[in-house]
Every structure is written in structure tokens, then in C-alpha cells.
Design a protein around this motif. Sequence first.
Motif: not given
Length: 435
Positions: A79, A165, A203, A205
Motif C-alpha cells: 500500500n 491495513i 501495514a 494502521k
Amino acid sequence: MTDFEVHAPSGMEHPIQPLPQLEQVELQAFLDWLSTYGADAQGGVTRLLYDQAWCEAQHALAAKMQEKGLAPEFDQSGNLYGTLPGTGAGKGTGMEEAPIVTGSHIDTVVHGGKYDGAYGVAAGVLALAYLQTQFGAPKRTLQVVSLCEEEGSRFPFAYWGSRSITEVTRLEEVQHLKDQEGITLAEAMRDAGFGLDCKYRPAAKKYGAFIELHIEQGQVLERLGHSIGIVTDIVGQKRFSITVSGEANHAGTTPMSWRKDALAGAAEMITVVRSIALEAGEPLVATVGRVTVDPGVGNVVASRAVFSLDIRHIRQESIDRCWQQLLQEFSRIAAEQQLGLNWEEHLSVTPIPMNEQITSDIRDICEMEQLSYMHMPSGAGHDSQIFQKACPTAMIFVPSQDGISHNPLEYTAEEDLMNGFRVLVQLLYKYGYGS
């Protein structure tokens, strides 16, 4: 999920106002540029997760973000983020740790179009660049994300970017999945420069909110004459394979009343799918898109027929009720024709409502900008349905010409692209520059 509340900037009666020089933003040119990565001989775009075209596009986007004044950063899944740092007005409240994020994905289906996913990414990059140029640094950090994957075109798994994420799915759970060439997800990720051992951060977050601007991929906005679709819900889905078993026999010597014709039984079941869906009414849809028959010979009664079934609605109880009605009818038909019946469920996704405050703010912006709008569900799945479980999320649709998508003929007029862009900029201005 935490509550989401944004206030107007101090001294302003209303945070929404006309913004200058939006017409100078070259959004279509950005999309044309991005479509050169993965351009194929059929006139479409093919960018599959971690393939060469996808890698080149993501790295070119990183350079473009930096050129536009954003700080680019990859994570371990691939990402890509472009950040417009806030001034810290929210320090001590957690706001500095939870940016407002917009974006979408740049992976495509095979021979896809140039707008699906890419529009939300391009618009996000240009929106943040525009806001920085016009108003300087925001109070609250704003980000655009180019998600590594949504379509599921290379590996039998979708929404990898948003799933990684939000930690809905971890790499360990899917790293063994293989593409058609036998390459695993973990191998493809590593070859692209990502994975658990790469130089990038994990990743996972936290977002303060996620806002996805997207083409509709349907005909509703165009046919009803609206500029903006404010998504209320993303539909839930159930997908099945239905297997009907009969008996192969000679087409010329087997009387009709003695046959155990799997295809005839499947055909009657497929007709029932349409009638029950029509009786249920909108927004329920039920689709049979694939049928395979054995032995598949013109002069042999079919011994086996397998067909797909896709049911979608914005309410789970409606999906479940439709499936139970269909299963009852399928069982009746199989019993009457002395056929075997089996089914396998491949996908079950719960309907997801969008955040009411953000959708209300989108409505207010449309009214201020004098843009015709409608509230509507999304009949297609999107990354927003993954993010909404982790943070307040909303989607904005713009029209698709003739409803065509996943096709080189996919097209949205520049005026419609800019209308959606105007709404996005206003929304990010409100949330990023509010007090």
C-alpha cells in the motif's frame, strides 16, 4: 469504532464555501498518464497485484506524490501513502495519530478500464496537492492511499490492501494462495520488494476516517440524471455453486418422461432465481452467470449441471430469506425430476452501512455546489466495506457511461469526474482545516 465529529474553522459560520481554481486541476490527464502503466493491446489496462505493470505504476505514483508536495511511503503489503502532515492542532486528542484518508486501488481486472479504482487515487493525490497550494498545511493530517489490491484478479482473494491495513486478514493466513502460474502470494510479494522482511513498516494502521471516491460502475446515476451518488450501504453477498446430478443417456432412445436430465432441472431452477428475485423487489438482485454441463455432448442427456448463484441486498435478512426460498424451490424441482442436489457456499459478506455524519456532510456539499445527487446503495463490493468496520467510512459515486465497467469501454465524462472531485476537496477541507 470511535465517534467521528468535525467542527467548522473558528470564525466561520459554515465550513463549506466555493473553492478557487478547481477548474485548473488536470484530473483527466492524470488518469490518462496512469493508464499507460499496464496498457494492453485490447485498448484496456491490465495491472495485477505485484506484477510488473502494477509495480511500475505504484512507484510512479510515489514519485508523483512527492512531486505534488506529499510525503510518499509504502508499507509491507505494498500500500502506498501520500501524506499532508497536520500542524498538530489535535495534539493530545489522538487526532494527530488518526489521519483523514482518501483513496482507492490501482489494480485492475484483466483488460479493464482506466477509471475503476484509479479515479479515487488520482483525485486524492490532486485534492491534497490543491489544498496544500491554496491553504497551506492542514490542522489535521490528511492522506491519500493507493491500495495494493482490491479486485482479486490474480489471486483467489480480494481486498488485500484494506484487509492488511485493518488487520482483518494477516499475511500468514493467505501467503500460500497461488495464481494461475503456481506463484504464491508470499513469493509475488517478495519479488515485488514487499513482505515481512522488507524495509517498509507493517501495514496495520489506524484511520480517523476513510473516504472513497469511485465511479458507479452501473447505470443508475446516468439514467436518473444525477451528478453524485451518496452511498448509504454496500450490499452484502452470498455466492454458491449449485450442482444438479442426473443420468447420462441416449438423446434419441430415452423417452422424455424417463429422463433424469440434470440440465433440464438446472434450467428450471435458474428460471426460479429470476422470478423470486423479481418478486422480492429492489434492491435485491440474484444472478446466475455461469453454467457447466457434463458430458456436454449434443446427443446425450446431461448427467450433471453446475451453475453459479450470486445474491445481493443491503439487508442480511433479505439475502438469507431469498436463499431459503431458492433452496426450497431447488429441492422441490430436484425431487420432482428425480435429480440429486448439492450446493457449496463460496462467499458470505455482510451488508455494511456507511457513516451517517459523513454522508450528511456530502449531501450538504452537493447542495452548496448545486449538484444533483441521490442516496443509493452500492451493488458492488469496495474497500470501504472493509474500512467501515475499523473507522467511519463513506463513498461518493460519479456516473459511468452506459454503466460499463471492467471493460476498455469504461468511461466517465470529465465534467462528472470534476464534480466528484469538487465534493471530495470540500469534504477534505472541512475535516482537515476545521478547528
